[in-house]
Design an enzyme around this catalytic site. Structure first.
Site, PDB file in Angstrom:
ATOM      1  N   HIS A   1     -68.285 -51.401 -16.473  1.00 26.68           N
ATOM      2  CA  HIS A   1     -67.276 -49.038 -16.132  1.00 26.68           C
ATOM      3  C   HIS A   1     -68.002 -48.731 -17.113  1.00 26.68           C
ATOM      4  O   HIS A   1     -68.585 -47.190 -16.353  1.00 26.68           O
ATOM      5  CB  HIS A   1     -66.239 -49.670 -16.721  1.00 26.68           C
ATOM      6  CG  HIS A   1     -65.571 -49.499 -17.995  1.00 26.68           C
ATOM      7  ND1 HIS A   1     -65.395 -50.639 -18.964  1.00 26.68           N
ATOM      8  CD2 HIS A   1     -65.149 -48.591 -18.912  1.00 26.68           C
ATOM      9  CE1 HIS A   1     -64.467 -50.386 -19.848  1.00 26.68           C
ATOM     10  NE2 HIS A   1     -64.491 -48.983 -20.028  1.00 26.68           N
TER      11      HIS A   1
ATOM     12  N   LYS B   1     -64.198 -47.639 -14.007  1.00 28.33           N
ATOM     13  CA  LYS B   1     -63.402 -48.912 -13.565  1.00 28.33           C
ATOM     14  C   LYS B   1     -62.963 -49.080 -11.798  1.00 28.33           C
ATOM     15  O   LYS B   1     -62.929 -50.428 -11.428  1.00 28.33           O
ATOM     16  CB  LYS B   1     -62.435 -49.093 -14.135  1.00 28.33           C
ATOM     17  CG  LYS B   1     -62.598 -49.426 -15.852  1.00 28.33           C
ATOM     18  CD  LYS B   1     -60.517 -49.685 -16.555  1.00 28.33           C
ATOM     19  CE  LYS B   1     -61.292 -49.560 -17.810  1.00 28.33           C
ATOM     20  NZ  LYS B   1     -59.884 -50.104 -18.328  1.00 28.33           N
TER      21      LYS B   1
END
Length: 221
Positions: free
Chosen positions: A116, A91
């Site tokens: 991510h 992330k």
């Protein structure tokens, strides 16, 4: 270990227990240092996404509890806890304004969020962990029917530890607050994995998780 000779020939060896003790202590120090490093990485992710602060820790704790209930090995349990603590490290490649957006994400924004898992793998794959942590991070959004991401893996193509991490991640995410909605609670989370048992999620993992909450009183801290 000291060699023992008789008439010039090697006939055995004497093992020094002091050496073994020092080796064990050295390994414990390395394990402690590795754990501290993983925790530091986890903290970096959470500084960029304050709304999910504690998410990785709670996922790690639940994954460890599920793995223990399933009778997985001590090594698998340790690996799952470490992977849980940093499974969302990817992330850091997602714009912060998307991570904390208080309304529903657009299709493009969600596609960025979905990167991510691959980003986490790319970050972790060259670190020589004693567990398949990079693979667990990569696969924690895969689903056994092939509807997950990033590679649409099915059934046994998904690592067992990844299936455990996936359940821990889903349950924690549904039960907890998110920027775009209030917490839905543990009952909603357990209903979700029950509904999709054997379809999206591994039956054995789901059963172990349900037993933890319904029979053994497990709760998030």
């Amino acid at each position: 270990m000291d060699p023992v000779y008789e008439k010039g020939s090697l006939i055995g060896a004497v093992v020094s227990f002091n050496d073994m003790t020092e080796h064990k202590q050295g390994m414990e120090k390395l394990r402690t240092a590795l754990g501290a490093t993983v925790q530091a990485i986890s903290s970096v992710v959470e500084t960029r996404d304050p709304y999910t602060a504690g998410h990785q820790r709670r996922v790690a704790d639940l994954a460890r509890a599920i793995a223990t209930a399933m009778g997985l090995t001590a090594d698998q349990i340790d690996g799952l806890r470490m992977a849980g603590l940093i499974h969302d490290i990817g992330k850091i490649s997602v714009p912060a304004e998307i991570l904390v957006k208080p309304t529903k994400l657009s299709g493009i924004e969600f596609s960025l969020i979905k990167t991510h898992a691959q980003s986490a793998y790319d970050i972790l794959k060259d670190i020589d962990f004693p567990w398949p942590i990079a693979r667990m991070a990569l696969e924690h959004h895969e689903r056994i029917d092939g509807s997950g991401y990033p590679h649409g893996l099915t059934g046994e193509k998904v690592l067992l530890e990844s299936k455990v991490l996936a359940i821990a991640d889903v349950v924690e995410a549904i039960a907890s607050h998110r920027p775009y909605r209030p917490a839905l609670g543990i009952d909603a989370a357990l209903a979700e994995i029950t509904k999709d048992k054997a379809h999206l999620y591994d039956s054995g993992v789901v059963d172990a998780c349900l037993k933890l909450f319904n029979e053994q009183g497990y709760r998030f801290n």
